[in-house]
Design an enzyme around this catalytic site. Structure first.
Site, PDB file in Angstrom:
ATOM      1  CD1 TRP A 144      12.133  10.219   4.606  1.00  9.28           C
ATOM      2  CD2 TRP A 144      13.740   8.652   4.653  1.00  9.28           C
ATOM      3  NE1 TRP A 144      11.530   8.990   4.557  1.00  9.28           N
ATOM      4  CE2 TRP A 144      12.487   8.001   4.588  1.00  9.28           C
ATOM      5  CE3 TRP A 144      14.890   7.864   4.697  1.00  9.28           C
ATOM      6  CZ2 TRP A 144      12.343   6.615   4.553  1.00  9.28           C
ATOM      7  CZ3 TRP A 144      14.761   6.480   4.666  1.00  9.28           C
ATOM      8  CH2 TRP A 144      13.495   5.864   4.599  1.00  9.28           C
ATOM      9  CG  ASN A 145      15.333   7.305  -0.122  1.00 10.31           C
ATOM     10  OD1 ASN A 145      15.295   8.439  -0.576  1.00 10.31           O
ATOM     11  ND2 ASN A 145      14.973   6.253  -0.823  1.00 10.31           N
ATOM     12  CE  LYS A 168       9.008  19.259   1.995  1.00 11.88           C
ATOM     13  NZ  LYS A 168       9.788  18.755   3.140  1.00 11.88           N
ATOM     14  CB  ALA A 170      12.852  14.462   3.777  1.00  8.15           C
ATOM     15  N   GLY A 222       9.478  10.905  -4.022  1.00 11.24           N
ATOM     16  CA  GLY A 222       8.902  10.462  -2.764  1.00 11.24           C
ATOM     17  C   GLY A 222       7.883   9.377  -3.023  1.00 11.24           C
ATOM     18  CB  SER A 223       5.290   7.966  -0.874  1.00  9.80           C
ATOM     19  OG  SER A 223       4.589   9.150  -0.536  1.00  9.80           O
ATOM     20  CD  GLU A 244      12.402   9.806 -11.208  1.00  6.98           C
ATOM     21  OE1 GLU A 244      12.226   8.597 -10.989  1.00  6.98           O
ATOM     22  OE2 GLU A 244      12.752  10.250 -12.315  1.00  6.98           O
ATOM     23  CB  CYS A 278      12.774   4.357  -4.982  1.00  8.05           C
ATOM     24  SG  CYS A 278      14.191   5.054  -5.824  1.00  8.05           S
ATOM     25  CD  GLU A 375       8.626   2.025  -2.146  1.00  6.57           C
ATOM     26  OE1 GLU A 375       7.760   2.829  -1.761  1.00  6.57           O
ATOM     27  OE2 GLU A 375       9.661   2.374  -2.708  1.00  6.57           O
ATOM     28  CB  SER A 435      21.518   4.523  -9.462  1.00  5.35           C
ATOM     29  OG  SER A 435      20.373   4.001  -8.845  1.00  5.35           O
ATOM     30  CD  GLU A 452      14.904  13.288 -10.632  1.00 10.50           C
ATOM     31  OE1 GLU A 452      15.149  12.379  -9.831  1.00 10.50           O
ATOM     32  OE2 GLU A 452      14.680  14.457 -10.287  1.00 10.50           O
TER      33      GLU A 452
END
Ligand code: NAP
Length: 471
Positions: A144-145, A168, A170, A222-223, A244, A278, A375, A435, A452
């Site tokens: 979702w971030n 899919k 979040a 994700g986590s 990731e 992240c 985190e 990034s 990525e």
């Protein structure tokens, strides 16, 4: 807000609500897909696959280019939607749209540059012809971030390589993914090639998708915890995996750092998305010789960041994504304080509505504090004073994670030398942001597998095949 989704996105049936983290109000309702519906989306991606894989690379490139242009043209609308469902400040949301669009542009350029190789076998008996062909149908799972950028960082290289996909998103941020799917259709992505499956049952739905016989790859962001579960599931069918995962980024300020530059970078590295990245700087290791100046400067800057609804242009730090995130940050701060840390600014969650936490600086954080191990995913900067480079590097590497590290020194050769010793997939040298769609993004250790962005990001969606050829 009513949104329809393109391609094979699941429509109809039961729905679930999406909430604004700044107010708790409902901003939209999306379909709550079952495993059966997700499998239908995979079937549609299977049907669309051969024609998309066979399309000329130039055609795929031009579709992605159109998608880039459409997304840029709709920046305001998409940014507002991101803020509505994720909460991030308007400036962060606009920056995310620009970042998300750049993946579409970068991979429109890479689509026509998929490499191959021809060489003579050493024995001289045959030729070695190497191709990278699309891997097939891919399953994409995003957090979702960064609701837009994490989707385009996967969809753009997948489509460029000639793959079709089921995404899919979040649960907290499905609206942006649905809007992106519409936009891809408008740009010319054929029906079924990108299916978006919104669901409140991620476990069974993703499990069903990964067991569909046509799915050949999982790309997950994700986590680390969920990533490990999915790696085990993917093992059932020996799927290729690009993962990731979580980070625990150290931010090193060496004794010869330009402290003003380090402070500027620290705020960027800590406060992008209110710390919910992240790549967020999670632990600050500051040399004793500059610790006083750095700490005073960070307190001043963090205290000046205005907390409020992301939709308010004056807001620098929006809400955390939900109340559970606030409770986690409260737990980490309380643990640090119980172990002797001092709160120099912030350190509390303002009264509701909304899931806010004030920008916080902690000093004298002892090595055992949970805030240095987990985190934080919030606007909290724990400072640890170190004596010298060796201590800083040892502390930085004392983690199971290895996504990104930051290092500041006016001596570039020294910064690079330290950077090489940091166990991370990415090192930011004298800057607070790494990034870039043109750079390989990813982690070492438990922060992930694969990359990525860049040319590496496209090759993840291919498989290398070789023809031993006599002619
Ligand atoms: P998360 O809880 O792992 O969720 C990520 C995605 O996995 C969501 O779509 C989630 O769906 C889904 N999911 C959850 N449980 C699942 C299960 N049992 N089976 C299949 N799918 C499942 O992570 P998050 O809280 O959304 O995101 C924050 C984490 O992502 C942080 O650790 C952060 O560091 C990491 N992250 C990493 C990068 C990177 O590039 N390395 C980038 C961004 C974020 P639901 O939403 O329905 O739970």
């Amino acid at each position: 807000m009513t949104l329809t989704a393109a391609g094979s996105a699941v429509r109809g049936g039961a729905g679930f609500a999406v909430h604004d983290p700044a107010t708790g109000e409902v901003v939209g309702t999306v379909p709550d897909a079952t495993a059966q519906q997700a499998l239908a989306a995979v079937d549609a991606a299977v049907a669309a696959g051969p024609a998309w894989a066979a399309a000329a690379p130039r055609h795929r490139s031009e579709v992605l280019r159109r998608a880039f242009e459409l997304l840029v043209a709709r920046t305001d609308e998409v940014a507002a939607l991101i803020t509505a469902e994720n909460g991030k400040a308007a400036a962060d949301a606009r920056a995310e749209v620009a970042y998300a669009a750049e993946f579409l542009r970068w991979y429109s350029e890479e689509a026509v540059r998929v490499p191959g190789r021809l060489s003579r076998a050493p024995g001289g008996g045959n030729e070695v012809l190497v191709r990278h062909r699309p891997i097939g149908v891919v399953a994409l799972v995003t957090p979702w971030n960064f609701p837009a950028a994490m989707a385009t960082r996967k969809l753009a290289p997948a489509l460029a390589a000639g793959c079709t996909a089921v995404l899919k998103p979040a649960e907290q941020t499905p609206l942006t993914a649905l809007l992106l799917a519409d936009l891809l259709t408008e740009a010319g992505v054929p029906a079924g090639a990108v299916g978006v499956v919104t669901t409140s049952s991620p476990g069974p739905v993703v499990d069903a998708v990964l067991h569909h016989p046509a799915v050949r790859m999982l790309s997950f962001t994700g986590s680390t915890e969920v990533g490990k579960v999915l790696l085990r599931t993917a093992a059932d069918r020996v799927l290729k995996c690009a993962m990731e995962l979580g980070g625990n980024a150290p931010f090193l300020v060496l004794d010869d750092a330009d402290v003003d530059a380090a402070l500027e970078g620290a705020v960027v590295a800590k406060m992008r998305n209110g710390g919910q990245a992240c790549t967020a700087a999670n632990r600050f290791y500051v040399d004793r010789r500059v610790a006083g100046e750095f700490t005073r400067g960070l307190v001043e800057r963090m205290a000046a960041v205005r907390t409020g609804p992301g939709s308010d242009p004056a807001t620098g730090c929006g809400p955390l994504v939900d109340r559970a995130s606030v409770r986690k940050v409260e737990r980490l701060v309380a643990d640090a304080v119980a172990r002797g840390a001092r709160v120099l600014t912030g350190g509390e969650a303002p009264a509701g509505p909304g899931s806010f936490y004030l920008p916080t600086v902690l000093a004298d954080v002892p090595p055992g504090a949970a805030v240095l191990r987990e985190e934080v995913f919030g606007p909290v900067a724990p400072i640890v004073v170190v004596d010298g480079e060796e201590e800083a590097v040892a502390a930085a590497n004392d983690t199971a994670h290895g996504l990104v590290s930051y290092v500041y020194s006016k001596d570039l050769a020294r910064a690079l030398r330290v950077g090489e010793r940091l166990e991370a997939g990415m090192v930011a040298v004298n800057r607070g942001l790494v990034s870039d769609p043109a750079a390989p993004f990813g982690g070492v250790k438990e922060s992930g597998l694969g990359r990525e962005g860049s040319s590496e990001g496209l090759l993840e969606y291919t498989e290398t095949t070789y023809l031993a050829t006599s002619w």
